[in-house]
Enzyme design. Structure first.
Site, PDB file in Angstrom:
ATOM      1  N   ASP A 162     -42.538-101.218  64.177  1.00  0.00           N
ATOM      2  CA  ASP A 162     -42.114-102.184  65.211  1.00  0.00           C
ATOM      3  C   ASP A 162     -43.370-102.998  65.734  1.00  0.00           C
ATOM      4  O   ASP A 162     -43.528-102.617  66.935  1.00  0.00           O
ATOM      5  CB  ASP A 162     -41.297-102.063  66.175  1.00  0.00           C
ATOM      6  CG  ASP A 162     -40.560-102.928  67.014  1.00  0.00           C
ATOM      7  OD1 ASP A 162     -40.803-104.069  66.817  1.00  0.00           O
ATOM      8  OD2 ASP A 162     -40.084-102.604  68.084  1.00  0.00           O
ATOM      9  N   ALA A 211     -35.304-104.310  73.688  1.00  0.00           N
ATOM     10  CA  ALA A 211     -34.134-104.522  72.769  1.00  0.00           C
ATOM     11  C   ALA A 211     -33.755-103.038  72.525  1.00  0.00           C
ATOM     12  O   ALA A 211     -32.534-102.833  72.407  1.00  0.00           O
ATOM     13  CB  ALA A 211     -34.628-105.166  71.538  1.00  0.00           C
ATOM     14  N   ALA A 233     -34.454-100.074  74.364  1.00  0.00           N
ATOM     15  CA  ALA A 233     -34.069 -99.141  75.340  1.00  0.00           C
ATOM     16  C   ALA A 233     -34.814 -99.813  76.924  1.00  0.00           C
ATOM     17  O   ALA A 233     -35.590-100.762  76.793  1.00  0.00           O
ATOM     18  CB  ALA A 233     -34.947 -98.086  75.292  1.00  0.00           C
TER      19      ALA A 233
END
Lengths: 225, 337
Positions: free
Chosen positions: A125, A14, A16
Site C-alpha cells: 500500500d 480506509a 483503521a
C-alpha cells in the site's frame, strides 16, 4: 499510571483510525481497525485478523533486519488495536506539497522500498501517506496491513506500480518523480550487493524488478505509458 | 456559434447511443441499442457492423422523440476514446458526417470523463471520487490539479468483464452481471444471513489497484466442485464489490475528499450501491449514483461533456478527430468548475 492515554485522531484511513497519545508516558499511536459494515462479517473478520497479524509479524521481522519500523508495544486482536511507537516524521504527501525538500528525497524513498524488497517484503500500500520523511530526510514506510512476504517478481513490480500511479495522479507537477524513486531503488543494491537469502529464497534483484514494473505499466488497461 | 441542441454519440464498445443536451446543458434520455451476441464475447467487428446498421434509425428516433429537426443541432460530440477501435470509428464517422453536413462544430471527448460529468450533473455532487466500474474499465478517479486522474485501476480485467466471463462460462449470455445479481438475491432470500464459509475467494487489493482474474478462476473452481451456482454468484459480488469499495475508501482517505460517485454499468448493481452508501455513512462522506440509464454507456453523457467543452471554447478540427483507443483520462484538461 494508565498505560494508554489518547490525545487526538490523526487520520481516518480506509484500514483503521489512527490516534496519537502516550503509552506509559512515551509518545505512541493507537491504530484501531473497526468492523466495516459494508463488508460481509465473515470477510471482514478474516481480513482484519489477517492484516493485523501480518502487520505485527512483518514489522517485527523488518525490525530484526534493521529497517526503521516503529516498535510494537501492545496488541489486542479481539479489539483490533495495536499500540506502537510514534515515529517522528512528516507524510511524503505533505513534504511534496510543501515543495521544500532536497533532491535526494525521492532517492531515499526508493532506498527504503528496496530495503523492504531485499528482505522479501512487499509493502502492499505504497501511497504518499504511508511514507514518512524524518528530519534527516530519510524515508520510513508505515502501515503494513497489506504487506506480504514475497519472492516473485510480479509482486514487487505491483508494489512499485501502486506508488507510480499515485505519484502521477497526486503529484503530477513533479517531473520524473518515479524515475528518481527507481534510481534510489537500484542504488541500494549497488551499495549493499545482492539481496540476502530470506526464509523462502532469494528475492529478485532491483534491476529485474524495475524491468517487470515497465512490463506492468504497458499491460494495465489504458494507463500504461 | 448557433444556439441549440448538442448531439452526443457513444460507440466505445457494445452500445451505440445518441443523446442530447439543450443549450443550457440539460440532458435528455438517450436512444440506444446494445449488441447481444448469442454466444461468446463481443467481437469488435460485429459490434461495429451493428452500430453502422442502426445509426440512422437511432438518430431519427432521438430527433422525433424530442420533436426537433437536424437543423436545430448546434454541435455534435462523440466518444473519441478509450474503447474498441472498430466501434469508436463508427461513432466518429457518424459525427464527422453530421458536423460537415450541418456545418456545426465537432467535439471529440473522453468516454471516462463523460461518465464523471453526467454523474456530477445528475447527482449534484461537487468534487467526488469516481468509482468507475464497467466491462472494460475499473478505475478510481479524482479531480486533482485541473485534470481527472486515475489513482488506482484494475491490473488485469475490468470487473464487469469478470462478471460477464464467469456468467458466460456457465451458459448465461451477455450481459451476465444482472443475472449474477438476480442469482445472488435468490441465494440470500433462500438463506437469510448466509455464511461465506466454504465460499471464500481471493480478495486482491494492492493499495488502490485491484485484480479480478484470480477471483474469477477461483469462482469457476467452486462451481465445478459442486457449490450451488447462486451461492457462488453471491460470493463473487461480496468479494469483488467489497474490494472495489475498499479501494474507493482508500482514495477518500488519500485525497481528503468526501463524496463518492458511482458510474459504469456495474454501478447499476444494488448491492454495490448499498455497500458504497454504508461505507460513506461510516466515515461521514456521501455516496452518489446517477439513474441507471446514465450509469451504462449513453450518448447523453457524451453530449453533456461536449457541451462543457463547447462553452469552454474547445472544439475538435477534422484533422484532430481521429479516434484514440488508449486515450487516457488525464489527457483532458478540465477548465469548467
Amino acid at each position: 499510571m494508565e498505560a494508554w492515554i489518547g490525545a487526538q485522531r490523526l487520520h481516518l484511513g480506509a484500514e483503521a483510525e489512527v490516534i496519537s497519545g502516550s503509552w506509559f508516558g512515551r509518545p505512541a499511536i493507537l491504530k484501531k481497525r473497526k468492523p466495516r459494515g459494508w463488508r460481509h462479517p465473515d470477510l471482514d473478520k478474516h481480513l482484519t485478523s489477517k492484516r493485523m497479524t501480518n502487520e505485527i509479524k512483518l514489522t517485527i521481522w523488518l525490525a530484526e533486519m534493521g529497517a526503521p519500523v516503529p516498535a510494537i508495544w501492545d496488541v489486542d486482536i479481539e479489539e483490533g488495536t495495536i499500540i506502537m511507537e510514534q515515529i517522528d516524521g512528516k507524510p511524503l504527501i505533505e513534504v511534496l506539497q510543501s515543495k521544500q525538500y532536497d533532491d535526494k528525497l525521492l532517492h531515499n524513498v526508493g532506498k527504503a522500498i528496496r530495503f523492504f524488497h531485499r528482505n522479501a517484503i512487499c509493502h502492499g500500500d505504497l501511497s504518499t501517506n504511508n511514507i514518512l520523511i524524518n528530519s534527516d530526510g530519510n524515508a520510513i514506510l508505515i502501515d503494513l496491513g497489506l504487506a506480504t512476504r514475497e519472492y516473485e517478481l510480479e509482486g514487487f513490480g505491483i508494489d512499485l506500480h501502486v506508488l507510480h500511479e499515485i505519484l502521477r495522479a497526486s503529484h503530477p507537477n513533479i517531473e520524473n518523480a518515479m524515475d528518481e524513486v527507481l534510481a534510489g531503488y537500484v542504488e541500494l543494491d549497488e551499495e549493499m550487493g545482492q539481496a540476502p537469502e530470506a526464509p523462502g529464497g532469494q528475492p529478485p534483484s532491483a534491476k529485474d524488478v524495475v524491468k517487470r514494473l515497465e512490463q506492468i505499466m504497458r499491460r494495465v488497461r489504458y494507463h500504461g505509458g | 456559434m448557433r444556439e441549440g441542441w448538442i448531439l452526443g454519440i457513444e460507440s466505445t464498445a457494445h452500445t451505440f447511443s445518441f443523446g442530447l443536451v439543450d443549450a443550457d446543458g440539460k440532458p435528455r434520455p438517450s436512444v440506444s441499442d446494445t449488441i447481444r451476441p448469442t454466444e461468446g464475447g463481443i467481437h469488435p467487428r460485429e459490434a461495429a457492423d451493428h452500430h453502422v446498421e442502426l445509426s440512422s434509425q437511432l438518430l431519427r428516433k432521438l430527433l422525433d422523440d424530442n420533436s426537433i429537426k437536424a437543423s436545430d443541432l448546434a454541435a455534435v460530440s462523440f466518444s473519441q476514446g478509450p474503447g474498441m477501435g472498430a466501434c469508436l470509428r463508427t461513432g466518429a464517422a457518424a459525427a464527422r458526417t453530421i458536423a460537415e453536413h450541418l456545418d456545426i462544430p465537432l467535439i471529440g471527448v473522453n468516454h471516462c470523463v463523460a461518465h464523471i460529468e453526467i454523474g456530477r450533473e445528475q447527482c449534484g455532487c461537487d468534487d467526488p471520487i469516481l468509482l468507475y466500474v464497467s466491462g472494460g474499465n475499473t478505475q478510481v478517479i479524482a479531480r486533482l490539479d485541473g485534470r481527472y486522474r486515475v489513482l488506482g485501476e484494475t491490473l488485469d480485467i475490468g470487473i464487469g468483464n469478470m462478471l460477464d466471463k464467469f456468467a458466460r462460462k456457465h451458459g448465461i449470455p451477455f450481459p451476465g452481471g444482472p443475472v449474477i445479481e438476480k442469482k445472488a438475491l435468490e441465494w440470500v432470500s433462500k438463506n437469510p444471513n448466509p455464511s461465506l464459509k466454504g465460499l471464500e475467494l481471493p480478495y486482491a487489493v494492492h493499495g488502490m489497484d485491484l485484480a479480478f482474474s484470480g477471483l474469477m478462476s477461483a469462482a469457476n473452481k467452486l462451481v465445478s466442485e459442486g457449490e450451488p451456482f447462486e451461492a457462488v454468484c453471491w460470493s463473487i459480488q461480496e468479494h469483488a464489490f467489497a474490494a472495489s469499495i475498499e479501494v474507493a475508501e482508500r482514495a477518500l482517505a488519500h485525497t481528503g475528499k468526501n463524496e463518492i460517485l458511482l458510474g459504469g454499468g456495474v454501478a447499476c448493481n444494488q448491492r454495490l450501491r448499498d455497500m458504497s452508501e454504508i461505507m460513506c455513512n461510516e466515515r461521514g462522506a456521501s455516496s452518489h449514483c446517477p439513474p441507471r440509464m446514465y450509469c451504462i454507456d449513453n450518448g447523453t453523457m457524451i453530449a453533456r461533456l461536449g457541451w462543457l467543452e463547447l462553452i469552454s471554447g474547445r472544439t475538435t478540427s477534422l484533422t484532430h478527430s481521429g479516434i484514440d483507443q488508449e486515450m487516457r483520462t488525464d489527457q483532458t484538461p478540465i477548465s469548467w468548475p
